[in-house]
Design a protein around this motif. Sequence first.
Motif, PDB file in Angstrom:
ATOM      1  N   ALA A   1      28.918  20.759  22.521  1.00 26.12           N
ATOM      2  CA  ALA A   1      27.873  21.743  22.216  1.00 26.12           C
ATOM      3  C   ALA A   1      27.504  21.698  20.736  1.00 26.12           C
ATOM      4  O   ALA A   1      26.319  21.745  20.383  1.00 26.12           O
ATOM      5  CB  ALA A   1      28.343  23.139  22.609  1.00 26.12           C
TER       6      ALA A   1
ATOM      7  N   VAL B   1      31.653  35.402  24.458  1.00 23.62           N
ATOM      8  CA  VAL B   1      32.024  34.235  25.259  1.00 23.62           C
ATOM      9  C   VAL B   1      33.382  33.746  24.780  1.00 23.62           C
ATOM     10  O   VAL B   1      33.649  33.669  23.586  1.00 23.62           O
ATOM     11  CB  VAL B   1      30.971  33.113  25.120  1.00 23.62           C
ATOM     12  N   LYS B   2      34.271  33.445  25.730  1.00 26.87           N
ATOM     13  CA  LYS B   2      35.600  32.953  25.384  1.00 26.87           C
ATOM     14  C   LYS B   2      35.647  31.440  25.570  1.00 26.87           C
ATOM     15  O   LYS B   2      35.070  30.904  26.495  1.00 26.87           O
ATOM     16  CB  LYS B   2      36.650  33.610  26.268  1.00 26.87           C
TER      17      LYS B   2
ATOM     18  N   ILE C   1      23.870  23.261  19.581  1.00 24.83           N
ATOM     19  CA  ILE C   1      23.872  24.569  20.236  1.00 24.83           C
ATOM     20  C   ILE C   1      24.562  25.580  19.325  1.00 24.83           C
ATOM     21  O   ILE C   1      25.621  25.302  18.758  1.00 24.83           O
ATOM     22  CB  ILE C   1      24.576  24.485  21.603  1.00 24.83           C
ATOM     23  N   ASP C   2      23.963  26.751  19.180  1.00 25.09           N
ATOM     24  CA  ASP C   2      24.500  27.799  18.316  1.00 25.09           C
ATOM     25  C   ASP C   2      25.662  28.494  19.032  1.00 25.09           C
ATOM     26  O   ASP C   2      25.486  29.511  19.694  1.00 25.09           O
ATOM     27  CB  ASP C   2      23.409  28.809  17.955  1.00 25.09           C
ATOM     28  N   VAL C   3      26.850  27.925  18.898  1.00 27.20           N
ATOM     29  CA  VAL C   3      28.018  28.496  19.577  1.00 27.20           C
ATOM     30  C   VAL C   3      28.465  29.798  18.928  1.00 27.20           C
ATOM     31  O   VAL C   3      29.078  30.638  19.590  1.00 27.20           O
ATOM     32  CB  VAL C   3      29.187  27.490  19.649  1.00 27.20           C
ATOM     33  N   ASN C   4      28.145  29.993  17.659  1.00 23.41           N
ATOM     34  CA  ASN C   4      28.534  31.231  16.994  1.00 23.41           C
ATOM     35  C   ASN C   4      27.895  32.440  17.667  1.00 23.41           C
ATOM     36  O   ASN C   4      28.526  33.478  17.826  1.00 23.41           O
ATOM     37  CB  ASN C   4      28.167  31.196  15.513  1.00 23.41           C
ATOM     38  N   LYS C   5      26.641  32.296  18.078  1.00 26.22           N
ATOM     39  CA  LYS C   5      25.965  33.399  18.767  1.00 26.22           C
ATOM     40  C   LYS C   5      26.683  33.718  20.071  1.00 26.22           C
ATOM     41  O   LYS C   5      26.918  34.882  20.394  1.00 26.22           O
ATOM     42  CB  LYS C   5      24.506  33.048  19.036  1.00 26.22           C
ATOM     43  N   ALA C   6      27.044  32.683  20.826  1.00 27.99           N
ATOM     44  CA  ALA C   6      27.750  32.897  22.088  1.00 27.99           C
ATOM     45  C   ALA C   6      29.101  33.563  21.841  1.00 27.99           C
ATOM     46  O   ALA C   6      29.482  34.497  22.554  1.00 27.99           O
ATOM     47  CB  ALA C   6      27.933  31.574  22.827  1.00 27.99           C
ATOM     48  N   LEU C   7      29.814  33.107  20.837  1.00 26.35           N
ATOM     49  CA  LEU C   7      31.108  33.702  20.510  1.00 26.35           C
ATOM     50  C   LEU C   7      30.942  35.158  20.071  1.00 26.35           C
ATOM     51  O   LEU C   7      31.748  36.027  20.444  1.00 26.35           O
ATOM     52  CB  LEU C   7      31.814  32.888  19.428  1.00 26.35           C
ATOM     53  N   ASP C   8      29.897  35.441  19.284  1.00 26.71           N
ATOM     54  CA  ASP C   8      29.625  36.818  18.864  1.00 26.71           C
ATOM     55  C   ASP C   8      29.309  37.714  20.056  1.00 26.71           C
ATOM     56  O   ASP C   8      29.567  38.914  20.022  1.00 26.71           O
ATOM     57  CB  ASP C   8      28.459  36.860  17.874  1.00 26.71           C
ATOM     58  N   GLU C   9      28.748  37.121  21.113  1.00 29.66           N
ATOM     59  CA  GLU C   9      28.409  37.882  22.323  1.00 29.66           C
ATOM     60  C   GLU C   9      29.614  38.067  23.232  1.00 29.66           C
ATOM     61  O   GLU C   9      29.507  38.683  24.289  1.00 29.66           O
ATOM     62  CB  GLU C   9      27.285  37.173  23.089  1.00 29.66           C
TER      63      GLU C   9
END
Length: 77
Positions: free
Chosen positions: A8, A23-24, A13-21
């Motif tokens: 990713a 996502v594990k 892909i902006d994984v930081n946004k997913a992690l902030d939301e």
Amino acid sequence: MTSGLSSALKEGIDVNKALDEGVKVLVYSHKFQPLEGLSVEETEAVLLAKDLTYYLITADDKVKEFAEKEGVKVIVL
């Protein structure tokens, strides 16, 4: 780092946004060979979903087919 997260990041892909939301990120700690026709990342996702009895979210029909053969419940985007 998991193969999927690494992939990713390479794809931008902006994984930081997913992690902030919330996502594990889960890691498959066993050595494994990719399933025939799947990448390492796709195989890891299928095996994790199977072992943890989680749903697999994918937009790829090939991954969906393999996952369902492995008994994994799939959500298609």
